[in-house]
Design a protein around this motif. Sequence first.
Motif, PDB file in Angstrom:
ATOM      1  N   VAL A 112       7.634 -57.616 -24.077  1.00 56.67           N
ATOM      2  CA  VAL A 112       8.465 -57.204 -22.941  1.00 56.67           C
ATOM      3  C   VAL A 112       7.607 -56.382 -21.998  1.00 56.67           C
ATOM      4  N   ARG A 114       7.983 -54.059 -18.639  1.00 58.46           N
ATOM      5  CA  ARG A 114       9.061 -53.345 -17.963  1.00 58.46           C
ATOM      6  C   ARG A 114       8.668 -52.967 -16.532  1.00 58.46           C
ATOM      7  N   SER A 139      12.702 -56.150 -15.773  1.00 57.32           N
ATOM      8  CA  SER A 139      11.871 -56.317 -16.960  1.00 57.32           C
ATOM      9  C   SER A 139      11.712 -57.800 -17.255  1.00 57.32           C
ATOM     10  N   PHE A 141      10.729 -60.676 -20.348  1.00 58.44           N
ATOM     11  CA  PHE A 141      10.498 -61.019 -21.749  1.00 58.44           C
ATOM     12  C   PHE A 141       9.750 -62.337 -21.805  1.00 58.44           C
ATOM     13  N   GLU A 184      16.583 -53.804 -18.138  1.00 55.13           N
ATOM     14  CA  GLU A 184      15.840 -53.473 -19.347  1.00 55.13           C
ATOM     15  C   GLU A 184      16.672 -53.644 -20.610  1.00 55.13           C
ATOM     16  N   ASP A 188      16.068 -56.447 -23.630  1.00 52.98           N
ATOM     17  CA  ASP A 188      15.863 -56.066 -25.024  1.00 52.98           C
ATOM     18  C   ASP A 188      16.831 -56.822 -25.939  1.00 52.98           C
ATOM     19  N   HIS A 192      15.600 -59.782 -28.622  1.00 53.55           N
ATOM     20  CA  HIS A 192      15.886 -59.691 -30.052  1.00 53.55           C
ATOM     21  C   HIS A 192      16.648 -60.926 -30.532  1.00 53.55           C
TER      22      HIS A 192
END
Length: 212
Positions: A112, A114, A139, A141, A184, A188, A192
Amino acid sequence: MIKLRTYIYIDSLQPQLAEYLGTVSQGFLPVPGDACMWIEVSPGMAVHRLTDVALKATRVHLGQQVVERAFGSMVIHQRDQSDVLEAGNAVLRTLRAREDDRQKCRIAWNEVIRAMTPDHTVLINRQNRRGSMILPGQSMFILETEPAGYIVYAANEAEKAANITLIDVRAVGAFGRLTLSGKEADIDTAGHAAVNAVKALSGAERPSATQF
């Protein structure tokens, strides 16, 4: 001997992923909510015979077929989940294989970044013309998987999990690559979900096709 590299069933294509696949599809275009299956085999030419088996088994549509020397992949989809599942089973019967005989997914890269800078985002947007654009301050990923086809499953699970923007999904070649953007916390959560989804898939351990 035909090796089953990727065998992935998606029960319901999420809106952004379905639209993205439509921009790269060479065949019948998928729509959000379609059930979908991504199958990748080695050597590549074997995918023609398996495509023929799948299309004759049920009413599935062929969304895409990519034939390279080393790997061959096909994407089938249909609104009726049972059609997609039975077409996949027909392919497995032809290979005398089970779903668990597919190659286990290996995560080659997971990161990631940011608060992206404007210089960085504009370059990414110029390189990726099929998905949406990443904006400065968001952000990002990024995920790489081996085999490549697993990246589609990761993208679908990420979109289910959070409010993100799909930038790029590359599911052909030695490695699959996924790029997402968003706030952000959303990134996240989506990251995940994507990682956990592919880690949970069964499969047979095999040596990497690419040496660094």
